[in-house]
Motif scaffolding. Structure first.
Motif, PDB file in Angstrom:
ATOM      1  N   UNK A  48       8.123  15.836  -7.761  1.00 28.26           N
ATOM      2  CA  UNK A  48       8.173  14.534  -8.430  1.00 28.26           C
ATOM      3  C   UNK A  48       8.731  13.452  -7.515  1.00 28.26           C
ATOM      4  N   UNK A  49       9.810  13.799  -6.819  1.00 25.85           N
ATOM      5  CA  UNK A  49      10.485  12.794  -6.001  1.00 25.85           C
ATOM      6  C   UNK A  49       9.601  12.355  -4.826  1.00 25.85           C
ATOM      7  N   UNK A  50       8.976  13.305  -4.151  1.00 25.53           N
ATOM      8  CA  UNK A  50       8.131  12.966  -3.008  1.00 25.53           C
ATOM      9  C   UNK A  50       6.884  12.197  -3.445  1.00 25.53           C
ATOM     10  N   UNK A  51       6.438  12.442  -4.671  1.00 28.00           N
ATOM     11  CA  UNK A  51       5.293  11.688  -5.188  1.00 28.00           C
ATOM     12  C   UNK A  51       5.681  10.237  -5.421  1.00 28.00           C
ATOM     13  N   UNK A  52       6.893  10.019  -5.943  1.00 23.00           N
ATOM     14  CA  UNK A  52       7.369   8.662  -6.216  1.00 23.00           C
ATOM     15  C   UNK A  52       7.930   7.981  -4.968  1.00 23.00           C
ATOM     16  N   UNK A  75      29.188  22.060  11.173  1.00 30.28           N
ATOM     17  CA  UNK A  75      28.356  21.045  11.787  1.00 30.28           C
ATOM     18  C   UNK A  75      26.878  21.094  11.478  1.00 30.28           C
ATOM     19  N   UNK A  76      26.479  21.848  10.470  1.00 33.11           N
ATOM     20  CA  UNK A  76      25.055  21.906  10.106  1.00 33.11           C
ATOM     21  C   UNK A  76      24.561  20.506   9.740  1.00 33.11           C
ATOM     22  N   UNK A  77      23.364  20.137  10.204  1.00 33.58           N
ATOM     23  CA  UNK A  77      22.817  18.788   9.933  1.00 33.58           C
ATOM     24  C   UNK A  77      22.324  18.649   8.498  1.00 33.58           C
ATOM     25  N   UNK A  78      23.244  18.364   7.597  1.00 32.58           N
ATOM     26  CA  UNK A  78      22.939  18.275   6.161  1.00 32.58           C
ATOM     27  C   UNK A  78      23.171  16.843   5.682  1.00 32.58           C
ATOM     28  N   UNK A  79      22.283  16.365   4.826  1.00 30.19           N
ATOM     29  CA  UNK A  79      22.440  15.032   4.238  1.00 30.19           C
ATOM     30  C   UNK A  79      23.091  15.085   2.863  1.00 30.19           C
ATOM     31  N   UNK A  80      22.656  16.059   2.045  1.00 28.25           N
ATOM     32  CA  UNK A  80      23.131  16.149   0.666  1.00 28.25           C
ATOM     33  C   UNK A  80      23.617  17.566   0.374  1.00 28.25           C
ATOM     34  N   UNK A  81      24.751  17.666  -0.314  1.00 27.93           N
ATOM     35  CA  UNK A  81      25.297  18.958  -0.712  1.00 27.93           C
ATOM     36  C   UNK A  81      25.348  19.012  -2.229  1.00 27.93           C
ATOM     37  N   UNK A 214      30.727  22.563 -13.698  1.00 29.91           N
ATOM     38  CA  UNK A 214      30.180  21.278 -13.255  1.00 29.91           C
ATOM     39  C   UNK A 214      29.459  21.430 -11.908  1.00 29.91           C
ATOM     40  N   UNK A 215      28.184  21.032 -11.872  1.00 37.05           N
ATOM     41  CA  UNK A 215      27.471  20.941 -10.598  1.00 37.05           C
ATOM     42  C   UNK A 215      27.749  19.556 -10.013  1.00 37.05           C
ATOM     43  N   UNK A 216      28.073  19.513  -8.734  1.00 34.75           N
ATOM     44  CA  UNK A 216      28.407  18.238  -8.106  1.00 34.75           C
ATOM     45  C   UNK A 216      27.504  17.962  -6.907  1.00 34.75           C
ATOM     46  N   UNK A 217      27.264  16.680  -6.670  1.00 36.88           N
ATOM     47  CA  UNK A 217      26.402  16.295  -5.549  1.00 36.88           C
ATOM     48  C   UNK A 217      27.092  15.284  -4.652  1.00 36.88           C
ATOM     49  N   UNK A 218      27.065  15.546  -3.359  1.00 35.63           N
ATOM     50  CA  UNK A 218      27.703  14.629  -2.415  1.00 35.63           C
ATOM     51  C   UNK A 218      26.844  14.372  -1.188  1.00 35.63           C
ATOM     52  N   UNK A 219      27.078  13.242  -0.557  1.00 33.44           N
ATOM     53  CA  UNK A 219      26.411  12.881   0.696  1.00 33.44           C
ATOM     54  C   UNK A 219      27.370  13.208   1.836  1.00 33.44           C
ATOM     55  N   UNK A 220      26.893  13.888   2.843  1.00 32.99           N
ATOM     56  CA  UNK A 220      27.774  14.257   3.950  1.00 32.99           C
ATOM     57  C   UNK A 220      28.147  13.029   4.773  1.00 32.99           C
ATOM     58  N   UNK A 221      29.333  13.060   5.334  1.00 33.46           N
ATOM     59  CA  UNK A 221      29.827  11.924   6.122  1.00 33.46           C
ATOM     60  C   UNK A 221      28.972  11.670   7.358  1.00 33.46           C
ATOM     61  N   UNK A 230      21.859   8.776  -1.157  1.00 35.89           N
ATOM     62  CA  UNK A 230      22.449   8.219  -2.377  1.00 35.89           C
ATOM     63  C   UNK A 230      21.384   7.993  -3.448  1.00 35.89           C
ATOM     64  N   UNK A 231      20.213   7.541  -3.021  1.00 37.24           N
ATOM     65  CA  UNK A 231      19.115   7.304  -3.965  1.00 37.24           C
ATOM     66  C   UNK A 231      18.685   8.620  -4.610  1.00 37.24           C
ATOM     67  N   UNK A 232      18.694   9.697  -3.833  1.00 37.31           N
ATOM     68  CA  UNK A 232      18.316  11.006  -4.376  1.00 37.31           C
ATOM     69  C   UNK A 232      19.332  11.471  -5.422  1.00 37.31           C
ATOM     70  N   UNK A 233      20.620  11.301  -5.139  1.00 39.23           N
ATOM     71  CA  UNK A 233      21.651  11.691  -6.099  1.00 39.23           C
ATOM     72  C   UNK A 233      21.530  10.884  -7.392  1.00 39.23           C
ATOM     73  N   UNK A 234      21.220   9.609  -7.258  1.00 41.93           N
ATOM     74  CA  UNK A 234      21.035   8.770  -8.448  1.00 41.93           C
ATOM     75  C   UNK A 234      19.839   9.259  -9.270  1.00 41.93           C
ATOM     76  N   UNK A 235      18.830   9.730  -8.577  1.00 42.47           N
ATOM     77  CA  UNK A 235      17.623  10.222  -9.240  1.00 42.47           C
ATOM     78  C   UNK A 235      17.933  11.425 -10.128  1.00 42.47           C
TER      79      UNK A 235
END
Length: 257
Positions: A48-52, A75-81, A214-221, A230-235
């Protein structure tokens, strides 16, 4: 000669514009480390997200939340946890490895005791009397295992169960062990139990025995795609996505204490 140079300049300029145009259309790739229990739901979200958002590509890495936390620390290259427990996001916050203002809950879950379709257990008491093995996630590495341990401790049976427990690398591993009838029973999230027809829920475990999940979502520093992250977490908090979570067996957020 001047005509040739002019034509050459026009062609060269056109090529530059074409290349720049191609570069501008490149997709941003978001690397998302997510709790194993989110896999089925994220498969739906990805489509859904990639379509939008055709300019964004989502790449997922699934596993136990504790293991994913360690990968980020290394140090893994991660954007969202996306963690199945606030414990792991809080740990990353303290280490300044999550962007400020992120690491918030977005959905809940609950624990269930399951068995394979071959077994005829009707209650936890029957499972305990059977003396068979019970699979749970490895505590401290797998949130579902921590919640299961808390429940068993609250029931005052953790000590007597220790020798009967099989520790799995993540909650999906627990599910597989039960599906294959390798253990008499297992403790998983309700969403996992509903993802397969090969297991049966014996009973839901009283939330008061283990607390809110509680499932939590964060953006890596260190994310280079913070805006997209951030847009993905809001989604994930959009009403229609929350409705999909509910259909998959997740729960609305409970009030945090």
């Amino acid at each position: 000669m001047k005509i040739f140079q002019t034509k050459y300049f026009i062609v060269f300029t056109a090529l530059l514009l074409l290349l720049n145009g191609c570069g501008g259309s490149e997709k941003k790739e978001l690397s998302i480390s997510a709790a194993a229990s989110l896999q089925d739901m994220m498969n739906i979200v990805k489509k859904e997200y990639e379509k939008k958002h055709p300019d964004v590509k989502l790449t997922f890495n699934y596993g136990g939340s504790g293991m994913l936390q360690r990968q980020i620390e290394q140090g893994a290259p991660v954007d969202v946890f996306l963690s199945a427990s606030p414990i792991h996001t809080e740990a990353l916050k303290k280490e300044l490895l999550l962007a400020k203002g992120t690491g918030q809950p977005f959905v809940d879950n609950s624990l269930v005791l399951i068995t394979s379709k071959k077994n005829r257990f009707t209650s936890m008491e029957e499972v305990l009397e059977n003396k068979g093995q019970i699979a749970i996630g490895t505590p401290k590495a797998v949130p579902a295992g921590d919640y299961a341990k808390s429940a068993f401790e609250s029931m005052d049976i953790w000590g007597t169960l220790k020798n009967r427990l099989i520790y799995a690398k993540d909650v999906r591993h627990v599910l597989t062990l039960v599906e294959q009838d390798s253990t008499s029973a297992g403790v998983v999230y309700k969403s996992d139990a509903l993802s397969t027809r090969k297991v049966r829920i014996i009973e839901e475990i009283d939330r008061r025995l283990y607390g809110d999940i509680h499932y939590t979502g964060g953006v890596t520093a260190k994310s280079r795609n913070k805006e997209e992250a951030l847009a993905f977490l809001e989604y994930l908090n959009q009403p229609h996505i929350q409705k999909l979570f509910a259909q998959k067996g997740f729960s609305p957020l409970q009030k945090q204490h």
